[in-house]
Design a protein around this motif. Structure first.
Motif, PDB file in Angstrom:
ATOM      1  N   GLU A   1      -6.886  -6.586   0.793  1.00 27.73           N
ATOM      2  CA  GLU A   1      -6.444  -5.707   1.892  1.00 27.73           C
ATOM      3  C   GLU A   1      -5.957  -4.345   1.362  1.00 27.73           C
ATOM      4  O   GLU A   1      -6.353  -3.288   1.848  1.00 27.73           O
ATOM      5  CB  GLU A   1      -5.301  -6.416   2.610  1.00 27.73           C
TER       6      GLU A   1
ATOM      7  N   TYR B   1       0.849  -1.203   0.000  1.00 28.51           N
ATOM      8  CA  TYR B   1       0.000   0.000   0.000  1.00 28.51           C
ATOM      9  C   TYR B   1       0.882   1.250   0.000  1.00 28.51           C
ATOM     10  O   TYR B   1       0.592   2.233  -0.688  1.00 28.51           O
ATOM     11  CB  TYR B   1      -0.903  -0.019   1.250  1.00 28.51           C
TER      12      TYR B   1
ATOM     13  N   SER C   1     -10.638   3.218   1.428  1.00 27.97           N
ATOM     14  CA  SER C   1     -10.962   3.955   2.660  1.00 27.97           C
ATOM     15  C   SER C   1     -10.164   5.247   2.776  1.00 27.97           C
ATOM     16  O   SER C   1     -10.571   6.178   3.455  1.00 27.97           O
ATOM     17  CB  SER C   1     -10.785   3.073   3.902  1.00 27.97           C
ATOM     18  N   ASN C   2      -9.023   5.323   2.078  1.00 29.54           N
ATOM     19  CA  ASN C   2      -8.255   6.574   2.085  1.00 29.54           C
ATOM     20  C   ASN C   2      -8.516   7.422   0.839  1.00 29.54           C
ATOM     21  O   ASN C   2      -7.796   8.377   0.556  1.00 29.54           O
ATOM     22  CB  ASN C   2      -6.753   6.265   2.209  1.00 29.54           C
TER      23      ASN C   2
ATOM     24  N   GLN D   1      -8.812  -2.298  -0.328  1.00 32.01           N
ATOM     25  CA  GLN D   1      -9.719  -1.740   0.690  1.00 32.01           C
ATOM     26  C   GLN D   1      -9.112  -0.500   1.334  1.00 32.01           C
ATOM     27  O   GLN D   1      -9.782   0.502   1.593  1.00 32.01           O
ATOM     28  CB  GLN D   1     -10.031  -2.793   1.768  1.00 32.01           C
ATOM     29  N   LYS D   2      -7.813  -0.584   1.594  1.00 33.65           N
ATOM     30  CA  LYS D   2      -7.101   0.529   2.214  1.00 33.65           C
ATOM     31  C   LYS D   2      -7.090   1.747   1.285  1.00 33.65           C
ATOM     32  O   LYS D   2      -7.256   2.884   1.723  1.00 33.65           O
ATOM     33  CB  LYS D   2      -5.664   0.091   2.538  1.00 33.65           C
TER      34      LYS D   2
END
Length: 212
Positions: A147, A108, A154-155, A150-151
């Motif tokens: 994962e 990420y 959400s950001n 999704q990160k």
């Protein structure tokens, strides 16, 4: 904006590369990343010129792997940079705003850096073990993609993400469910003896949920 299927070229000689790229284009692939490692500058330039001509003929996008100055020389559509290649912001300064710059990522954090530096798309991987690459980053698998995507969500980080690394036809549906934009593949296309059918099947799955 970006095609969902990216073919990363294979072949140890100019002849092999051109044959494989021509076959992929002819079978309906419209985004080619030329990857021709450990070759002389002369051969790499000769191949790039020929691929540029082929891609123009098929109205396909042409990206050069790693070599920014070569991409500039042959007026390719853009360049794809690995984690140990030139920095994205530096490449952007040289290439200008109109060219496509892709960046390899394994985490990420890699993606966050690339986005901040003006990257256009991400090659995130590897999905599973692949012998196409010599130095392989840690394997992500489906859970890794889920994962990371999704990160990003959400950001509120939006950038097309391509999954890469040993992907097969049956992987596409579960991969698309993680939120990726598309896939970058090499062996599955190079080694297929029914390329047209395969690319049609890949695209059907990749574009299945796209509202036109």
């Amino acid at each position: 904006m970006y095609h969902k299927l990216q073919y990363i070229s294979q072949g140890k000689t100019i002849k092999e590369q051109l044959y494989n790229i021509h076959q992929a284009l002819d079978a309906g692939c419209d985004l080619v990343q030329m990857r021709f490692k450990n070759q002389t500058a002369k051969d790499t330039f000769a191949l790039a010129e020929a691929v540029k001509f082929l891609c123009e003929e098929y109205l396909a996008n042409f990206i050069v792997n790693d070599n920014l100055y070569l991409a500039q020389q042959v007026a390719a559509d853009g360049v794809h940079l690995g984690l140990s290649d030139m920095k994205i912001d530096e490449a952007r300064t040289i290439l200008g705003p109109a060219k496509i710059i892709g960046g390899t990522a394994n985490t990420y954090e890699d993606i966050g850096d690339h986005v901040k530096n003006g990257c256009d798309y991400i090659g995130l991987g590897p999905f599973r073990f692949t012998d196409t690459k010599e130095k392989l980053s840690p394997i992500l698998g489906l859970s890794g993609y889920y994962e990371i995507l999704q990160k990003l969500k959400s950001n509120k980080i939006e950038i097309p993400v391509y999954a890469i690394g040993g992907i097969t036809l049956k992987d596409i549906n579960p991969l698309m469910e993680t939120g990726i934009h598309g896939i970058a593949v090499s062996g599955i296309i190079t080694n297929s003896d029914q390329k047209k059918k395969l690319i049609q099947q890949l695209n059907e799955k990749l574009y299945a949920n796209v509202i036109v």
